[in-house]
Design a protein around this motif. Structure first.
Motif, short mmCIF file in Angstrom:
data_model
loop_
_atom_site.label_atom_id
_atom_site.label_comp_id
_atom_site.label_asym_id
_atom_site.label_seq_id
_atom_site.Cartn_x
_atom_site.Cartn_y
_atom_site.Cartn_z
N LEU A 84 33.56 -47.89 55.46
CA LEU A 84 34.19 -46.64 55.01
C LEU A 84 33.56 -46.17 53.70
CD1 LEU A 84 37.91 -47.48 55.81
CD2 LEU A 84 36.44 -45.85 57.01
N GLU A 85 33.32 -47.10 52.80
CA GLU A 85 32.69 -46.75 51.51
C GLU A 85 31.25 -46.28 51.72
OE1 GLU A 85 33.12 -50.21 49.04
OE2 GLU A 85 35.32 -50.13 49.16
N LEU A 86 30.51 -46.98 52.57
CA LEU A 86 29.12 -46.62 52.84
C LEU A 86 29.03 -45.22 53.43
CD1 LEU A 86 26.06 -48.02 53.54
CD2 LEU A 86 26.97 -47.52 55.79
N TYR A 87 29.85 -44.93 54.44
CA TYR A 87 29.79 -43.63 55.09
C TYR A 87 30.25 -42.52 54.14
CZ TYR A 87 29.13 -46.32 59.36
OH TYR A 87 28.66 -47.18 60.32
N THR A 88 31.22 -42.80 53.31
CA THR A 88 31.67 -41.80 52.33
C THR A 88 30.53 -41.49 51.36
OG1 THR A 88 33.98 -42.50 52.54
CG2 THR A 88 33.37 -41.30 50.54
N ARG A 89 29.85 -42.52 50.87
CA ARG A 89 28.70 -42.31 49.98
C ARG A 89 27.59 -41.51 50.67
NH1 ARG A 89 29.41 -47.75 48.83
NH2 ARG A 89 27.49 -48.27 49.94
N ALA A 90 27.48 -41.66 51.98
CA ALA A 90 26.45 -40.96 52.75
C ALA A 90 26.85 -39.53 53.09
CB ALA A 90 26.12 -41.73 54.02
N GLY A 91 28.05 -39.10 52.66
CA GLY A 91 28.46 -37.72 52.85
C GLY A 91 29.43 -37.47 53.98
N TYR A 92 29.91 -38.52 54.63
CA TYR A 92 30.89 -38.37 55.70
C TYR A 92 32.29 -38.26 55.11
CZ TYR A 92 27.27 -39.63 59.04
OH TYR A 92 26.13 -39.63 59.80
N SER A 93 33.13 -37.47 55.77
CA SER A 93 34.53 -37.30 55.36
C SER A 93 35.45 -37.75 56.49
CB SER A 93 34.83 -35.84 55.04
OG SER A 93 34.02 -35.38 53.99
N GLU A 94 36.52 -38.39 56.13
CA GLU A 94 37.48 -38.84 57.14
C GLU A 94 38.17 -37.63 57.76
OE1 GLU A 94 41.65 -41.32 57.36
OE2 GLU A 94 40.17 -41.96 55.87
N THR A 95 38.28 -37.66 59.10
CA THR A 95 38.98 -36.58 59.80
C THR A 95 40.33 -37.03 60.35
OG1 THR A 95 37.85 -37.07 61.89
CG2 THR A 95 36.85 -35.39 60.44
N HIS A 96 40.41 -38.27 60.82
CA HIS A 96 41.69 -38.77 61.32
C HIS A 96 41.58 -40.27 61.63
CE1 HIS A 96 39.44 -37.74 64.97
NE2 HIS A 96 40.22 -38.57 65.65
N ARG A 97 42.76 -40.86 61.85
CA ARG A 97 42.85 -42.28 62.23
C ARG A 97 43.68 -42.39 63.49
NH1 ARG A 97 42.61 -46.11 57.09
NH2 ARG A 97 41.39 -44.75 55.74
N VAL A 98 43.25 -43.26 64.40
CA VAL A 98 43.97 -43.48 65.65
C VAL A 98 43.85 -44.94 66.05
CG1 VAL A 98 43.66 -41.13 66.53
CG2 VAL A 98 41.98 -42.87 67.07
N GLU A 99 44.74 -45.36 66.94
CA GLU A 99 44.61 -46.67 67.55
C GLU A 99 44.06 -46.47 68.95
OE1 GLU A 99 47.13 -50.65 68.67
OE2 GLU A 99 47.76 -49.43 66.96
#
Length: 113
Positions: A84-99
């Protein structure tokens, strides 16, 4: 890991990266209606820290642009906080969480165009 990799390879969805003449990483890209899905990215433990993961992310983003997408999407397990930290640093933003499939997944997206 239950995906049909034989079919994914035939469909041209699987990409690899080599280092020292060995395959050290794999990337799976799946076209979707509104974004290119980065379905899987993995680097061999012995090759981590060499920048191969970053290069594969850059390749995926360029492939999304080349295919005419405005966004690239991925998901990771909620427990994989380092991802999650790596992708955030790479410019990705969280859109949602699901199971899904018994896993807590975090979906992320990045504009590429």
């Amino acid at each position: 890991m239950l995906d049909d990799y034989e079919q994914l390879i035939r469909d041209g969805r699987v990409h690899v990266i080599e280092h020292d003449d060995k395959v050290q990483g794999v990337l799976v890209l799946i076209p979707q209606e509104d974004a290119l899905l980065l379905d899987n990215v993995a680097v061999s433990p012995s090759a981590q820290g060499l920048g191969l993961g970053r290069r594969m992310l850059q390749f995926a983003e360029a492939a999304a642009v080349d295919a005419g997408y405005r966004f690239i999407r991925l998901y990771t397990n909620e427990a994989m906080t380092e991802n999650l930290e790596l992708y955030t640093r790479a410019g990705y933003s969280e859109t949602h969480r699901v199971e899904e499939k018994g896993l807590r997944r975090v979906y992320m997206m990045k504009p590429v165009a």
